[in-house]
Design an enzyme around this catalytic site. Structure first.
Site, PDB file in Angstrom:
ATOM      1  N   GLU A 147       2.437  51.098 -76.646  1.00 20.28           N
ATOM      2  CA  GLU A 147       1.556  52.232 -76.934  1.00 20.28           C
ATOM      3  C   GLU A 147       1.220  52.318 -78.431  1.00 20.28           C
ATOM      4  O   GLU A 147       0.075  52.526 -78.801  1.00 20.28           O
ATOM      5  CB  GLU A 147       2.251  53.520 -76.466  1.00 20.28           C
ATOM      6  CG  GLU A 147       1.538  54.820 -76.809  1.00 20.28           C
ATOM      7  CD  GLU A 147       0.331  55.087 -75.940  1.00 20.28           C
ATOM      8  OE1 GLU A 147       0.036  54.293 -75.038  1.00 20.28           O
ATOM      9  OE2 GLU A 147      -0.337  56.109 -76.184  1.00 20.28           O
ATOM     10  N   THR A 202     -16.923  56.363 -72.113  1.00 17.21           N
ATOM     11  CA  THR A 202     -15.622  55.909 -72.605  1.00 17.21           C
ATOM     12  C   THR A 202     -14.590  55.818 -71.487  1.00 17.21           C
ATOM     13  O   THR A 202     -13.532  55.229 -71.667  1.00 17.21           O
ATOM     14  CB  THR A 202     -15.125  56.815 -73.756  1.00 17.21           C
ATOM     15  OG1 THR A 202     -14.004  56.190 -74.386  1.00 17.21           O
ATOM     16  CG2 THR A 202     -14.735  58.192 -73.245  1.00 17.21           C
TER      17      THR A 202
END
Ligand SMILES: *[C@@H]1O[C@H](CO)[C@@H](O)[C@H](O)[C@H]1NC(C)=O
Ligand SMILES: *[C@@H]1O[C@H](CO)[C@@H](O)[C@H](O)[C@H]1NC(C)=O
Ligand SMILES: *[C@@H]1O[C@H](CO)[C@@H](O)[C@H](O)[C@H]1NC(C)=O
Ligand SMILES: *[C@@H]1O[C@H](CO)[C@@H](O)[C@H](O)[C@H]1NC(C)=O
Ligand SMILES: *[C@@H]1O[C@H](CO)[C@@H](O)[C@H](O)[C@H]1NC(C)=O
Length: 516
Positions: A377, A502
């Site tokens: 992440e 997006t």
């Protein structure tokens, strides 16, 4: 899809002090292989199989709630309780031509009550997932995929429900500046007074403008461009430390930026993404946004491009705080490779394409260097800040891990997709397939696929029992489309009739016949 960095969900999934253990980096697969087209066909089918497995688990245990908890076969409502996974899955079910799933979703959407919900609504998340999902469904079903709808009035309902939703949300923009509040409480039409962010403010314009162009009600586009205007001419001056690169938090009352911290990272990311995508949507109306994207891209190549000391063959894109370069990046920021490639294609600029391809390779290295083969992440590469126990990883791989979770995010595969569409180089199909195989291996559990806590442990450490709606909208769509060819909604650069929001929902462009 890009996220606000202050997302509560993100905090929820932060692994407990996930210090990655030193390990032997995997040797990367040889890049030259023999390719045969039947392999490609099998790959596409395998992704469809994963989509169907995920959908069946969600439909059985969670529908019409927002998302499935695949380990416990339960559900939650983190996105307003309107069935986020169903609406987010529609455009993927469409491009995969899964007619039964398409119609399950189409029958459900007209029944959603978009006027109220008990929990705080994010204007940004609701726009990109729900509004984006419905508008894309409408564009695909009013055009090339019309034959997939069994009941034609459900197509019209996608637009009616988009109007209902936008009309509900539009009071968010009723502020002294026109910058919206992001946090809304619908029953009382009140707001969360926190400052808004660059991404959450600057990732509305495509969806709200498309809605105006489809309905003839100019108000939606007006609200979005008024908010965007503060991002195109940022104040105060110091909030733009390099040309085109901005701070993150914005005072809703004045439209002024409150800091000079940012990058292509969560909280800022999709503002930059939409600058070039709006130019693709309509080059006549949005030339100014193109120019702002060029400024941001040029500044990024000049000031943020960064090579790790231990792996100078890799390129990462750094973050910043007021002209101090911060050598950290995120899985989220790995969309930037694809966005540079897209901008380079549209503008005929090979230097942007080459830089984007280098970023794609850097992000791939974050995948191939971990135990699971999935990237973390958050990662860093500052030689002065290597966490204890990660020296050998930094030495061998060029980065260290700052947050080891994987939340079924798409950005690395997303950028492989753009790289493949731009170059036709099949190694990107291979990379996407490798990623898909290890994601399947690591996250598949019970009735679906789950976020995991540590990509640098065998099996991903432990499962956090959550299947995000963008697993359907993005990971499965990019993984599928990169293995297939020829459809008009595929991203293609110049002459492209579609632009993707997006959340990977394709919209018909306005400039080339998309305007109705
Ligand atoms: C078709 O969908 C509409 C809602 O969009 C619904 O009112 C109608 O009953 C449906 N018709 C059939 C035959 O299912
Ligand atoms: C256009 O949209 C705005 C914003 O939601 C709404 O207030 C207005 O009623 C709409 N106009 C029409 C004619 O529907
Ligand atoms: C950024 O640096 C400039 C000049 O060094 C300073 O004037 C400004 O206050 C700083 N801005 C922030 C947000 O720290
Ligand atoms: C990492 O590289 C540095 C510099 O070459 C070296 O001093 C150090 O011992 C290495 N650490 C490990 C754990 O390999
Ligand atoms: C995904 O995982 C399942 C279960 O382990 C396995 O049967 C299947 O072959 C895998 N699919 C791919 C494409 O690797």
């Amino acid at each position: 899809m890009r996220r606000s960095s202050s997302s509560l969900l993100l905090l929820f999934f932060l692994p407990p002090l996930a210090l990655a253990l030193p390990h032997t980096p995997q040797t990367t697969a040889p890049e030259k292989r023999q390719y045969e087209s039947p392999v490609t066909i099998d790959r596409a089918q395998a992704v469809i199989d994963a989509f169907r497995l995920s959908w069946d688990g969600y439909y059985k245990y969670a529908f019409p709630h927002d998302e499935l908890h695949p380990v416990s076969n339960t559900f939650s409502d983190s996105r307003n309780g309107w069935g986020a996974s169903a609406v987010d899955a529609l455009s993927t079910a469409l491009v995969m031509r899964q007619k039964d799933v398409v119609n399950q979703i189409l029958e459900y959407i007209p029944t959603i009550d978009y006027t109220t919900t008990a929990t705080e609504v994010s204007l940004f998340e609701t726009t990109i997932r729900y509004l984006g999902g419905m508008i894309s469904g409408y564009d695909l079903l009013s055009g090339p995929l019309a034959d997939l709808a069994e009941n034609k009035s459900n197509i019209a309902a996608l637009l009616t429900q988009s109007i209902n939703l936008a009309n509900t949300l539009s009071y968010a923009f009723d502020t002294p500046s026109g910058i919206p509040y992001n946090g809304l409480y619908l029953p009382t039409r009140s707001v969360n007074p926190s400052p808004n962010g660059l991404a959450t403010t600057g990732t509305l314009i495509l969806e709200w403008t498309r809605l105006s162009d489809l309905t003839g009600n100019a108000t939606y586009a007006f609200l979005a461009i008024l908010a965007e205007s503060y991002l195109l001419a940022p104040a105060p001056k110091w909030s733009e430390p390099w040309p085109g690169l901005l701070g993150t938090n914005i005072d809703v009352a004045t439209g002024d930026f409150l800091d000079a911290e940012g990058g292509w990272v969560g909280g800022a990311d999709s503002f930059y993404e939409y600058l070039i995508k709006m130019y693709i949507y309509d080059p006549e109306r949005y030339a100014l946004l193109r120019d702002r994207w060029i400024l941001a891209a040029d500044s990024s190549m000049e000031y943020l491009a960064s090579k790790p000391l231990t792996r100078p063959d890799l390129a990462f894109i750094a973050a910043y705080n007021n002209r101090t370069v911060v050598k950290e990046s995120q899985h989220l920021a790995c969309f930037s490779g694809g966005n540079f490639i897209l901008g380079g294609q549209v503008l005929g600029r090979q230097d942007y394409i080459d830089f984007g391809l280098a970023l794609v390779e850097g992000c791939r290295a974050t995948y191939t260097s971990t135990v699971t083969g999935i990237g973390p992440e958050i990662f860093g590469w500052d030689a002065d800040k290597v966490p204890a126990g990660q020296e050998s990883m930094f030495n061998a791989s060029g980065f260290y891990i700052l947050n080891s979770g994987y939340q079924l995010r798409p950005e690395v595969i997303e950028s492989y997709y753009y790289a493949y569409r731009a170059t036709s180089d099949r190694k990107y199909q291979d990379w996407a397939w490798e990623a898909f195989v290890v994601i399947n291996q690591t996250t598949r559990v019970g009735s679906g696929f789950s976020s995991v806590r540590d990509v640098n442990k065998v099996g991903g450490g432990s499962k956090s029992n959550f299947m995000e709606s963008f697993w359907f909208a993005e990971v499965l769509k990019y993984s599928y489309l990169i293995q297939t060819e020829g459809e008009e909604w595929q991203v293609g650069g110049k002459g492209d009739g579609w632009v993707w929001n997006t959340e990977a929902h394709p919209f018909k462009v306005a400039g080339k016949g998309g305007r109705r």
